[in-house]
Write an enzyme that holds these catalytic residues in place. Structure first.
Site, mmCIF file in Angstrom:
data_model
loop_
_atom_site.group_PDB
_atom_site.id
_atom_site.type_symbol
_atom_site.label_atom_id
_atom_site.label_comp_id
_atom_site.label_asym_id
_atom_site.label_seq_id
_atom_site.Cartn_x
_atom_site.Cartn_y
_atom_site.Cartn_z
ATOM 1 C CE LYS A 57 26.662 95.805 -90.768
ATOM 2 N NZ LYS A 57 25.415 96.494 -90.807
ATOM 3 N NE ARG A 58 33.027 101.523 -95.961
ATOM 4 C CZ ARG A 58 33.287 102.720 -95.477
ATOM 5 N NH1 ARG A 58 34.536 103.102 -95.306
ATOM 6 N NH2 ARG A 58 32.328 103.546 -95.166
#
Ligand code: GLU
Length: 469
Positions: free
Chosen positions: A245-246
């Site tokens: 997600k980062r």
């Protein structure tokens, strides 16, 4: 008959990796005039996220990855939600019990931990089958049900990873049914794939390590193997770890909200780790259906390159007819455009089309057509060439522009002539003169070609903005 499925667990949103698996399964089915099935795997109740089933459906629909059968589209082999299929799994579990291939696990968590510790102390991998109870109790549903595995090597073919032979030692007595009354993924998906007549199992590569267990189970159940294709991971932009997600693994619906076109997302996602063997970089959905092949999916992880997505999106925006683009940008106009009439908005859009990378760029590129722009000195001070001019010099140039344009006819060609003459009379370079006029009339970081912009803006507005500096 080719039947493929996408079998997400409703545990969150769908990011590009999940969509790619779904898309490839969809393409394999569609190119063979087969069926694509959506199934929700919701037997891990602890991990379930409320609302995610609806979200997954909306995500697939937004990209036009249409399924032929699914939770909201009943077909011959439903229901398509695992928690509604418990009776089916029970029957299959009973078959395994009857044939001596499954047994009730009588141990408590503490006892199992003690086994683990024992294996660890002996520096051996923990294998449940080494602690198998001699006289297991009858299974009443309150104990886990385990598969009685025979350590044995299996060979299978993976459409992407090729021929694989598994190590006998890794097959263990895995859990088929948990004590909460739900089957495990390991068991339920095999039952479902068989009952739903799935011909191709296309899923993420994280399942490869469990293949020895699955193959043992297919064998015990007397099932024919489907075609397997495990999708390599999607890596971050640097290509050095799994996309998280980062690194921008965002919800596919967020991309739509951010002004990405579904067809651009589909083309981009399909070409992460796949190509058709030519230099072609963008594909329509029909082209993908015609050309896709699992055998051309790369084994190595595919890099997620968001800059490429932006480029692909711009490409698909430019390909749209004006009418079609107009229909797509409805929710992206700047506030001030709400009152403007359709014909004018279409003219503005025609000018902006080539420069839109996402539909969300629309306000930044066009709001000055609908309202007086807010002055932003930084556009001048941040421009190397313009920053060198004194205020007097700027005023002088703008006045000259005002005079020249006030005498011009108001067509893009006439405006261009007037601007060209102005270059001669002022002795300036286009990089200075045209940038200055562009900035003062739009106060936007980007705008379409200057003569077209001024033509559409109108003579009065152009002249008054030139004077208002
Ligand atoms: N339910 C599994 C998951 O969401 C799907 C695996 C499969 O496609 O068989 O990861």
């Amino acid at each position: 008959m080719i039947r493929t499925r996408f079998a997400p667990s409703p545990t969150g949103f769908l990011h590009v990796g999940g969509i790619r698996t779904a898309l490839f399964a969809y393409l394999v089915a569609k190119q063979a005039n087969g069926q694509f099935v959506l199934r929700f795997e919701d037997t891990d109740k602890k991990r379930e996220v409320p609302g995610s089933a609806e979200h997954l459906i909306a995500s697939l629909k937004s990209l036009g990855i249409d399924y032929d059968e699914g939770p909201d589209k009943p077909g011959e082999y439903g229901p398509y939600i695992q928690s509604e299929r418990i009776d089916t799994y029970k029957q299959w579990a009973q078959k395994l019990i009857d044939s001596g291939c499954a047994y009730a696990d009588p141990y408590t968590a503490e006892e199992i931990q003690a086994f683990r510790d024992k294996s660890q102390a002996a520096k051996r991998a923990f294998l449940f089958r080494e602690y198998r109870p001699e006289n297991p109790p009858e299974w009443d549903g309150s104990q886990p049900l385990r598969f009685k595995a025979e350590p044995k090597s299996y060979s299978y073919h993976d459409e992407i990873f090729g021929d694989v032979t598994t190590n006998a030692e890794v097959v263990d007595d895995f859990i088929l049914y948990k004590s909460d009354g739900y089957p495990t993924y390991n068991f339920a998906h095999i039952v479902d794939d068989a009952e739903m007549h799935i011909s191709h199992v296309i899923r993420g590569q994280e399942f490869i390590s469990s293949m020895p267990n699955y193959l043992a189970l297919y064998e015990a159940l007397g099932l024919e193997l489907p075609v397997f294709a495990h999708m390599p991971h999607i890596l971050n932009e640097q290509g050095n770890k799994k996309l998280g997600k980062r690194d921008g693994a965002k919800d596919v619906l967020d991309y739509i909200r951010d002004g990405y076109l579904p067809e651009a997302l589909v083309s981009f996602i399909a070409t992460m780790g796949w190509n058709d063997g030519t230099e072609q970089e963008v594909f329509t959905k029909q082209e993908l259906i015609d050309k896709f092949s699992l055998s051309r999916v790369q084994k190595s992880g595919a890099r997620f390159d968001e800059k490429r997505l932006l480029w692909v999106n711009g490409h698909f925006i430019r390909e749209l007819s004006l009418e079609e683009l107009y229909g797509r940008v409805e929710f992206f106009w700047p506030e001030a455009a709400k009152k403007a009439d359709e014909a004018y908005k279409k003219q503005v859009l025609a000018l902006a089309q080539d420069r839109l990378k996402t539909l969300k760029d629309l306000p930044g590129l066009t709001s000055y057509f609908f309202e007086e722009p807010t002055r932003n000195e930084e556009l001048i001070s941040g421009n190397k060439q313009l920053a060198k001019l004194s205020t007097d010099e700027i005023h002088g140039l703008l006045e000259a522009a005002h005079d020249a344009l006030s005498q011009s006819e108001w067509t893009p060609e006439a405006i261009q002539d007037a601007l060209n003459k102005l270059l001669e009379t002022t002795g300036q370079k286009p990089g200075i003169l045209f940038s200055l006029i562009r900035i003062v009339t739009t106060w936007a970081a980007f705008s379409p070609q200057l003569n077209d912009t001024l033509a559409l803006l109108g003579k009065d507005k152009t002249l008054s903005r030139l004077q208002s500096f």
